[in-house]
Motif scaffolding. Sequence first.
Motif, PDB file in Angstrom:
ATOM      1  N   GLN A 622       0.826  -1.203   0.000  1.00 13.94           N
ATOM      2  CA  GLN A 622       0.000   0.000   0.000  1.00 13.94           C
ATOM      3  C   GLN A 622       0.858   1.250   0.000  1.00 13.94           C
ATOM      4  O   GLN A 622       0.511   2.256  -0.624  1.00 13.94           O
ATOM      5  N   LEU A 623       2.001   1.196   0.692  1.00 12.99           N
ATOM      6  CA  LEU A 623       2.907   2.332   0.690  1.00 12.99           C
ATOM      7  C   LEU A 623       3.376   2.656  -0.721  1.00 12.99           C
ATOM      8  O   LEU A 623       3.441   3.832  -1.117  1.00 12.99           O
ATOM      9  N   PHE A 624       3.686   1.640  -1.493  1.00 12.80           N
ATOM     10  CA  PHE A 624       4.125   1.865  -2.864  1.00 12.80           C
ATOM     11  C   PHE A 624       2.991   2.468  -3.691  1.00 12.80           C
ATOM     12  O   PHE A 624       3.213   3.375  -4.499  1.00 12.80           O
ATOM     13  N   ARG A 625       1.747   1.981  -3.505  1.00 15.73           N
ATOM     14  CA  ARG A 625       0.610   2.573  -4.214  1.00 15.73           C
ATOM     15  C   ARG A 625       0.426   4.036  -3.817  1.00 15.73           C
ATOM     16  O   ARG A 625       0.160   4.893  -4.655  1.00 15.73           O
ATOM     17  N   ASN A 626       0.541   4.317  -2.520  1.00 13.64           N
ATOM     18  CA  ASN A 626       0.395   5.695  -2.065  1.00 13.64           C
ATOM     19  C   ASN A 626       1.458   6.595  -2.676  1.00 13.64           C
ATOM     20  O   ASN A 626       1.184   7.727  -3.094  1.00 13.64           O
ATOM     21  N   GLN A 823       1.492  -4.445 -13.604  1.00 11.40           N
ATOM     22  CA  GLN A 823       1.313  -4.218 -12.186  1.00 11.40           C
ATOM     23  C   GLN A 823       2.022  -2.978 -11.679  1.00 11.40           C
ATOM     24  O   GLN A 823       1.939  -2.659 -10.504  1.00 11.40           O
ATOM     25  N   SER A 824       2.754  -2.276 -12.532  1.00 14.11           N
ATOM     26  CA  SER A 824       3.398  -1.062 -12.050  1.00 14.11           C
ATOM     27  C   SER A 824       2.470   0.140 -12.099  1.00 14.11           C
ATOM     28  O   SER A 824       2.846   1.233 -11.744  1.00 14.11           O
ATOM     29  N   VAL A 825       1.201  -0.044 -12.539  1.00 11.39           N
ATOM     30  CA  VAL A 825       0.232   1.040 -12.515  1.00 11.39           C
ATOM     31  C   VAL A 825      -0.209   1.258 -11.082  1.00 11.39           C
ATOM     32  O   VAL A 825      -0.523   0.316 -10.381  1.00 11.39           O
ATOM     33  N   PRO A 826      -0.210   2.480 -10.563  1.00 12.20           N
ATOM     34  CA  PRO A 826      -0.576   2.712  -9.176  1.00 12.20           C
ATOM     35  C   PRO A 826      -2.041   2.432  -8.924  1.00 12.20           C
ATOM     36  O   PRO A 826      -2.844   2.277  -9.841  1.00 12.20           O
ATOM     37  N   ARG A 827      -2.388   2.397  -7.632  1.00 12.97           N
ATOM     38  CA  ARG A 827      -3.750   2.086  -7.217  1.00 12.97           C
ATOM     39  C   ARG A 827      -4.775   2.999  -7.876  1.00 12.97           C
ATOM     40  O   ARG A 827      -5.843   2.579  -8.282  1.00 12.97           O
ATOM     41  N   SER A 828      -4.458   4.298  -7.966  1.00 15.92           N
ATOM     42  CA  SER A 828      -5.438   5.254  -8.463  1.00 15.92           C
ATOM     43  C   SER A 828      -5.105   5.763  -9.845  1.00 15.92           C
ATOM     44  O   SER A 828      -5.735   6.678 -10.335  1.00 15.92           O
ATOM     45  N   VAL A 829      -4.087   5.226 -10.458  1.00 13.50           N
ATOM     46  CA  VAL A 829      -3.690   5.734 -11.782  1.00 13.50           C
ATOM     47  C   VAL A 829      -3.814   4.640 -12.803  1.00 13.50           C
ATOM     48  O   VAL A 829      -3.435   3.518 -12.555  1.00 13.50           O
TER      49      VAL A 829
END
Length: 829
Positions: A622-626, A823-829
Amino acid sequence: MHAKIPSGRLEGLLGTDAGLTEADAAGRRARHGRNDIVEAAPPTWWMLARDTLRDPMLWFLLGTACLFAWLGDRVEAIILLAAVVPLVGMDLYLHRRTQASTQGLASRLASSARVLRDGAWTSLPAGELVPGDLVEIVAGEAIPADALVHSGEHLQVDESMLSGESLPVSKRSYEAGAQAEDPSHWVAAGTRLLTGTARIRIAYTGAQTLYGEIVRLTVQGTQARTPLQQAITRLVSKLLVAALVLCVLLAAIRLYQGHGVVDALLSAVTLAVAALPEEFPVVFTFFLGAGVYRLARRQALVRRAVAVENIGRVTCVCSDKTGTMTEGRLALVHRQPAAGMDGEALARLSALACRADSGDPLDIAILALAAPGAEGATDQTADPVHVYPFTEGRRRETALHVDDAGGVLAVTKGAPETVLDLCAMPESERASWRAEVAGHADVGHKVIAIASRALEAFDAGADEPGDGFTFGGLLVFADPLRPGVREAVRACAQAGIRVIMVTGDHPGTARAIAREAGLGDGDPRVSTMDELGQADDALAAVDVVARAVPAQKLELVQRLQRRGEIVAVTGDGVNDAPALQAADIGIAMGGSGSQSSREVASIVLLDDNFRTIVGAIAEGRQLFRNLQSSFAYLLMVHLPLVLTAALVPLAGQPLLYLPIHIVWVELLIHPTALLVFQDPPPPGRMAPADRGGRASFFGRRAWAAIVLTGLAVTAAMLLVYRSGMAAGDATHARTLTMATLVLASVTITAVLSRLASRTAWVVALGSLASLVLLVQVPALADWVHLRPLGLRDWMLVSAAGIATGCVALLFTARAGRGRRRNQSVPRSV
């Protein structure tokens, strides 16, 4: 706990009631230092000044303020100097947030202690204690340093801060010749005495305490530069060079266009500050510190910052069984009473063969079963009149009880084969019981047998009763699975993480625990390293590696890495150090682990719990997504800011941004990037793993979404600027453009964060409030060189802001649909 007594420090003091003299204490303090377990932080004002002086925005404000003062524009100079106040205030706030972890650690420590000095008991600050001091602790007080128990009865200590275990731990006095590595003789700083009054002999102080070591490892771990941090530094360096070249080019063009030296200098400096990517390393460092703090709250202390970066990419966990997936204690799982006896009667009988003060885990488990209120509780309260203790040669323990009528009952418990041989029964029945014992042993359970015999009289000098016992039954014990492990294993499976249990136990024992934990969907595949052979492909079909020795654990890690796995390994012993060091993430046990295993590990678990490992992976992902969301926001807002700051002056138009406008925008960007995108992991599940490379932030879809959104915001800003300039009013055009940029920033924040937290709402509403105040209040608008807007203007700006928000939503949604493929696309992008 410590495994040895420090040589020389306690010489001549162990076993005596002597204290130290003040002169002796002063000499020891000079040699070993103060008992400062958590070093005091430097003065806040100095740290603030040091960090703020590194901020290029400060020098921009001071430099441009001096420039305007030299030109005679004192109002502009004062406004720019006043902008230093919120800048410093923000730095102070963020500094205090990053110090929260250390302050929390310090709050667990004793502030004073009662110590024997010069023959008299006196109260001193805990920092004045030295090795050799005799200290008295009463119930409820914190332990001030690591020490040996000198005296005290019925001592129980809360060690949850160090071990994560909530149950009290019994302590007893150390006597000459006792095993120093026995943790029951040691108490540690950061723990608290619950019962009794203890006198302790200080052995280790300051950074040499276990608590001090953990604090030191935590602080040192946040200072290492990670591969991603190095990649960001390289990116910032390249962007900085490009910004400087562009600024020189813009200044030259403005001079060529005849706008004068001051105009050229202002345009170049403004563009430089707008283009300077100082937020990226600041945001990364802040998120890294937040990750260390959040992992610490989950009982996982980070020794090396690279672990925060890599923990979220773990694809395989090699976990110990005992103490990590299991509780590391005995618990009754089955009762098998003999004919004529039920389970409650067997519990009462077995309790008579136990001693409450023995400290034996087996006695503790049996007495817990027969405790008042428990199933099978016994009303037997009298202590045995005589006990024949357990020895390896006899393999049983016998207790004698005398009732009110003078009758004597002998109750024995021990190895089933030993107790069965003492009982009178047919051989076929004995063989049947032995088969039951073998069946339990095959699945790794510990089995003891209970038997009793009536004696005619009590004779303390008589030999232990032999034959003639009546068999009572079997008690079956196991090391229970820790709560939440099964759910954690399921969460790993859903998130694409393999879990391999590595143990030295018998395959039958390992299979039983693995099945209970849910490994292999309840049908675990168990093998030994010898059975797996040398083919790495064989590792794809194994859930449990049994009979593993440390060298094979290292081999397993290396072979998994050759298969492309990113491996996390747990370990607690000296022999685990090679595997911990070879793993991508080495995880040492803080409660039961050795010092050598903690030294080479990336993360230290305070509670030795597998569920904590899974929680740490969830936090890392989650830190990486943030962080991706924060960087996406920075790029989406900075791109139009830089493009418009360069294109408008290059076209020969008046300067779009003045220094005060850049200050305003930066004061909006910083808190948004740092504070809004701090989402916790979603409960019960993990974000998907990042497989885009160790220093990769965005995939092609994400980059496309970022660039297209930035260009859309740029187009909207240029359109409203052109609309404002149609009437020949540069101030009106500037106001429209600034309003569009602020609204675009708010809509991008809303799209990326989904306004899922209070912080997101506060920052978004604060940004809108600043826009309304600085534009619609005439006095404020005049100070910042803007002009109040009318209704039609606001409709135009709102339409532009909403349109850019829709564009951002469209592009990020399309990027999100490709997340399963990249999978390198972020959570919200």
